[in-house]
Design a protein around this motif. Sequence first.
Motif, PDB file in Angstrom:
ATOM      1  N   ASN A  43       0.867  -1.177   0.000  1.00 50.36           N
ATOM      2  CA  ASN A  43       0.000   0.000   0.000  1.00 50.36           C
ATOM      3  C   ASN A  43       0.904   1.228   0.000  1.00 50.36           C
ATOM      4  OD1 ASN A  43      -1.806   2.038   0.500  1.00 50.36           O
ATOM      5  ND2 ASN A  43      -2.320   1.391   2.592  1.00 50.36           N
ATOM      6  N   LYS A  71       0.088   4.223  -0.147  1.00 50.87           N
ATOM      7  CA  LYS A  71      -0.556   5.376   0.512  1.00 50.87           C
ATOM      8  C   LYS A  71      -0.382   6.615  -0.378  1.00 50.87           C
ATOM      9  CE  LYS A  71       0.013   2.999   4.839  1.00 50.87           C
ATOM     10  NZ  LYS A  71       0.124   3.037   6.279  1.00 50.87           N
ATOM     11  N   HIS A 105      -9.178   1.026   5.600  1.00 51.15           N
ATOM     12  CA  HIS A 105      -7.861   1.220   6.219  1.00 51.15           C
ATOM     13  C   HIS A 105      -8.022   2.185   7.401  1.00 51.15           C
ATOM     14  CE1 HIS A 105      -3.726   2.401   6.852  1.00 51.15           C
ATOM     15  NE2 HIS A 105      -3.375   1.327   6.173  1.00 51.15           N
ATOM     16  N   GLU A 117      -4.527  -4.909  11.014  1.00 54.35           N
ATOM     17  CA  GLU A 117      -3.490  -3.901  11.195  1.00 54.35           C
ATOM     18  C   GLU A 117      -3.696  -3.178  12.523  1.00 54.35           C
ATOM     19  OE1 GLU A 117      -1.874  -2.713   6.999  1.00 54.35           O
ATOM     20  OE2 GLU A 117      -3.292  -1.249   7.745  1.00 54.35           O
ATOM     21  N   ILE A 121       1.274   0.748  12.850  1.00 54.05           N
ATOM     22  CA  ILE A 121       1.404   1.265  11.483  1.00 54.05           C
ATOM     23  C   ILE A 121       2.421   2.404  11.434  1.00 54.05           C
ATOM     24  CG2 ILE A 121       0.194   2.440   9.607  1.00 54.05           C
ATOM     25  CD1 ILE A 121      -2.337   0.899  10.432  1.00 54.05           C
ATOM     26  N   GLY A 122       3.481   2.183  10.686  1.00 54.62           N
ATOM     27  CA  GLY A 122       4.482   3.225  10.478  1.00 54.62           C
ATOM     28  C   GLY A 122       5.283   3.598  11.708  1.00 54.62           C
ATOM     29  N   SER A 181       4.269  -2.179  10.170  1.00 54.74           N
ATOM     30  CA  SER A 181       5.735  -2.238  10.335  1.00 54.74           C
ATOM     31  C   SER A 181       6.342  -3.577   9.903  1.00 54.74           C
ATOM     32  CB  SER A 181       6.124  -1.886  11.779  1.00 54.74           C
ATOM     33  OG  SER A 181       5.778  -0.543  12.063  1.00 54.74           O
ATOM     34  N   GLY A 216       3.128  -1.131   4.153  1.00 53.33           N
ATOM     35  CA  GLY A 216       3.111   0.290   3.811  1.00 53.33           C
ATOM     36  C   GLY A 216       4.496   0.749   3.374  1.00 53.33           C
ATOM     37  N   GLY A 217       5.223   1.354   4.295  1.00 53.50           N
ATOM     38  CA  GLY A 217       6.518   1.967   3.978  1.00 53.50           C
ATOM     39  C   GLY A 217       7.468   1.059   3.220  1.00 53.50           C
TER      40      GLY A 217
HETATM   41  O1  LIG Z   1      -1.455  -0.534   4.683  1.00 51.29           O
HETATM   42  C1  LIG Z   1      -0.375  -0.699   5.241  1.00 51.29           C
HETATM   43  C2  LIG Z   1      -0.193  -0.459   6.640  1.00 51.29           C
HETATM   44  O2  LIG Z   1      -0.868   0.647   7.111  1.00 51.29           O
HETATM   45  C3  LIG Z   1       1.159  -0.692   7.205  1.00 51.29           C
HETATM   46  O3  LIG Z   1       2.003   0.413   7.051  1.00 51.29           O
HETATM   47  P1  LIG Z   1       3.534   0.278   7.477  1.00 51.29           P
HETATM   48  O4  LIG Z   1       4.043  -0.988   6.846  1.00 51.29           O
HETATM   49  O5  LIG Z   1       4.194   1.496   6.938  1.00 51.29           O
HETATM   50  O6  LIG Z   1       3.561   0.189   8.970  1.00 51.29           O
END
Ligand SMILES: O=C[C@H](O)COP(=O)(O)O
Length: 253
Positions: free
Chosen positions: A12, A14, A99, A169, A174-175, A215, A236-237
């Motif tokens: 994703n 984003k 999300h 999630e 997240i992040g 993460s 995500g990242g």
């Molecule tokens: O959609 C993906 C998630 O929100 C995970 O984000 P992240 O991998 O940056 O923590």
Amino acid sequence: MTARPRPLVAGNWKMNGLRPALNELAAMGGAYDGALRRKVDLLVCPPATLVYVAAAAAVGTGVAIGGQDCHAKENGAHTGDVSAEMLANAGASHVIVGHSERRTDHKESDAVVKAKAEAAWRAGLVAIVCVGETKEEREAGRTLAIVKRQLRGSIPEGATADTLVVAYEPVWAIGTGLTPTAKDVEEVHASIRAELRKIIGKDESPLVRILYGGSVKPSNAVELMGVANVDGALVGGASLKAADFLGIAAAYR
Ligand SMILES: O=C[C@H](O)COP(=O)(O)O
């Protein structure tokens, strides 16, 4: 023996990604070779502006392209919104709905998420329904109850393993670089599987893919992807760079 779902590693992006980001997608496609393809599905969800060109670029690579959100309606006076039909028309096969960033930034309720999942199916897309607790909810011991409520409220009638993916999630992961312990992930995923059984029945529920997100990195992917009832990742990242994304997918090599 119960059949296990085929794993899915989904990226994703984003609100990240201009046209040069397609070079990363090309690198992902180039490295998605026979051995990896046999073991895991790959999906990339770029921003809406790149869906059409990403889908065209991904043809022949085996990497699927998805949207990050859709409106519940097919068309109409909804300035700035994108319908599921538009995503499908642009070449998407999946769409993320619910999300936590949508639930928070746009105050999306379970009912709104459910309507979006229905819209995804109307357009022939697979709906990736996201659920997960906040830090406060986890600390209050409410994780399983929150996730159960979100599943009940967000999954429309008639879901099948071909039309639904669930992504767990934890919002606090997240992040942030934080992840739950493998034991905590196992507990939540087992509870999601049990709830799916009640919602969609004993035949389909074992085959629905339940992704973990929050993460995920190459360094923790083997441990997280090895947890019971974890059928892949929503990343995500680490999905912005081909090397990191492929490093996560390599957990399935
Ligand atoms: O959609 C993906 C998630 O929100 C995970 O984000 P992240 O991998 O940056 O923590």
